[in-house]
Design a protein around this motif. Structure first.
Motif, PDB file in Angstrom:
ATOM      1  N   ASP A  44       0.832  -1.198   0.000  1.00 28.21           N
ATOM      2  CA  ASP A  44       0.000   0.000   0.000  1.00 28.21           C
ATOM      3  C   ASP A  44       0.874   1.258   0.000  1.00 28.21           C
ATOM      4  O   ASP A  44       0.631   2.209  -0.757  1.00 28.21           O
ATOM      5  N   SER A  45       1.916   1.228   0.834  1.00 23.41           N
ATOM      6  CA  SER A  45       2.824   2.383   0.911  1.00 23.41           C
ATOM      7  C   SER A  45       3.527   2.601  -0.424  1.00 23.41           C
ATOM      8  O   SER A  45       3.674   3.746  -0.877  1.00 23.41           O
ATOM      9  N   ILE A  46       3.955   1.492  -1.057  1.00 26.84           N
ATOM     10  CA  ILE A  46       4.635   1.609  -2.359  1.00 26.84           C
ATOM     11  C   ILE A  46       3.671   2.221  -3.387  1.00 26.84           C
ATOM     12  O   ILE A  46       4.049   3.096  -4.175  1.00 26.84           O
ATOM     13  N   GLY A  47       2.413   1.791  -3.349  1.00 27.00           N
ATOM     14  CA  GLY A  47       1.398   2.304  -4.285  1.00 27.00           C
ATOM     15  C   GLY A  47       1.202   3.805  -4.121  1.00 27.00           C
ATOM     16  O   GLY A  47       1.215   4.563  -5.102  1.00 27.00           O
ATOM     17  N   TRP A  48       1.078   4.247  -2.860  1.00 23.90           N
ATOM     18  CA  TRP A  48       0.884   5.677  -2.616  1.00 23.90           C
ATOM     19  C   TRP A  48       2.124   6.488  -2.994  1.00 23.90           C
ATOM     20  O   TRP A  48       2.014   7.603  -3.513  1.00 23.90           O
ATOM     21  N   ALA A  49       3.289   5.910  -2.746  1.00 25.38           N
ATOM     22  CA  ALA A  49       4.529   6.596  -3.128  1.00 25.38           C
ATOM     23  C   ALA A  49       4.571   6.785  -4.651  1.00 25.38           C
ATOM     24  O   ALA A  49       4.992   7.844  -5.147  1.00 25.38           O
ATOM     25  N   VAL A  94       1.957   7.023  -6.680  1.00 30.22           N
ATOM     26  CA  VAL A  94       0.972   8.052  -7.049  1.00 30.22           C
ATOM     27  C   VAL A  94       1.562   9.444  -6.819  1.00 30.22           C
ATOM     28  O   VAL A  94       1.465  10.329  -7.681  1.00 30.22           O
ATOM     29  N   LEU A  95       2.211   9.644  -5.667  1.00 28.46           N
ATOM     30  CA  LEU A  95       2.812  10.948  -5.364  1.00 28.46           C
ATOM     31  C   LEU A  95       3.919  11.293  -6.363  1.00 28.46           C
ATOM     32  O   LEU A  95       4.055  12.444  -6.788  1.00 28.46           O
ATOM     33  N   ALA A  96       4.691  10.264  -6.738  1.00 26.04           N
ATOM     34  CA  ALA A  96       5.776  10.497  -7.699  1.00 26.04           C
ATOM     35  C   ALA A  96       5.204  10.943  -9.049  1.00 26.04           C
ATOM     36  O   ALA A  96       5.743  11.856  -9.693  1.00 26.04           O
ATOM     37  N   ILE A  97       4.097  10.320  -9.466  1.00 26.82           N
ATOM     38  CA  ILE A  97       3.472  10.698 -10.743  1.00 26.82           C
ATOM     39  C   ILE A  97       2.941  12.137 -10.675  1.00 26.82           C
ATOM     40  O   ILE A  97       3.129  12.938 -11.594  1.00 26.82           O
TER      41      ILE A  97
END
Lengths: 167, 100
Positions: free
Chosen positions: B48-53, B55-58
């Protein structure tokens, strides 16, 4: 973790008590062991939410009784299914409780296995718990008078069965 | 054998058969193994943390691409037109209606 330490303490203090309660309710050691493990798994999950409204022992015995009742229901439903097939039924009979089981059990335990479930539980716990009426009443959540009455009736039935068996 | 003797035998035999019943020696270890197996895995939280990271990077990459465009004159002309033209139209319609 503090929770782990608390659980370890509960496990060390209550493992024998819970095992004996499960043995008294289920009637065989293998089921008692498996169900007692289930009890401690439930305790581990619920321990963080224990707020001390009831005494810890009362709380633990309630979990143990409920888990045993669930195991008994599962056992009864398996037997219900087995009735449809004579072969499966015979297999189910073979794995039924130790107390009614093969000749390797002492006679007295086979006689105990023939008692009504409520009497059997009280008798088994009473002798496992060093003849403490109070402990049996607490563990089974029964009034003290009920424990004494059932125990008296059970012992009388067992004595009568012994007299009958006498050649 | 009378009933009293039978009761005495019952007590003795049950005492012998049941006193000292304890959990098997491996019981506590078996419970600990089951507790360890039942512990909630941290893997879903990590994913989940990797997914949110990601999204923020995009979002960050998109902002790097969009911000220079917002500073160009064509962008300002477009944005100004989008505000000024509807304002003029509404003013003309409103003013005309009240003048009549």
């Amino acid at each position: 973790m503090p929770g782990d330490q608390q659980f370890e303490s509960v496990l060390a203090t209550y493992q024998d008590k819970v095992f004996r309660l499960c043995y008294a309710m289920l009637g065989d050691r293998a089921s008692a062991e498996e169900t007692a493990q289930d009890v401690f798994l439930r305790i581990w999950k619920a321990l963080a939410g224990y707020r001390g409204e009831a005494a810890l022992s009362t709380w633990i015995y309630a979990i143990a009784r409920n888990t045993c009742l669930t195991a008994l229901k599962a056992r009864a439903s398996r037997r219900g299914i087995s009735l449809e097939s004579p072969g499966v039924r015979a297999a189910a009979e073979r794995v039924s409780s130790d107390l009614r089981g093969p000749d390797r059990q002492p006679d007295i335990l086979r006689l105990v296995g023939e008692l009504p479930a409520s009497y059997r539980q009280v008798v088994l716990l009473f002798y496992m718990e060093e003849r403490s009426y109070e402990e049996v009443a607490t563990m089974l959540d029964l009034p003290l008078g009920t424990v004494k009455t059932w125990l008296h009736r059970a012992r009388t039935q067992l004595a009568a069965a012994l007299v009958d068996k006498e050649p | 054998m009378d009933e009293e003797q039978a009761l005495h035998i019952v007590d003795e035999e049950l005492e012998r058969a049941l006193a000292g019943v304890v959990a098997p020696p491996h019981f506590a270890d078996a419970v600990r193994r089951r507790v360890r197996a039942d512990r909630v895995s941290p893997l879903p939280e990590i994913l989940d943390s990797i997914g949110w990271a990601a999204v923020l990077a995009i979002v960050f990459a998109l902002s790097l691409w969009l911000v220079p465009m917002m500073q160009s004159s064509w962008w300002l002309v477009g944005l100004g037109s989008a505000v000024v033209i509807p304002a003029l139209y509404v003013g003309w319609r409103w003013g005309g209606a009240t003048a009549e």
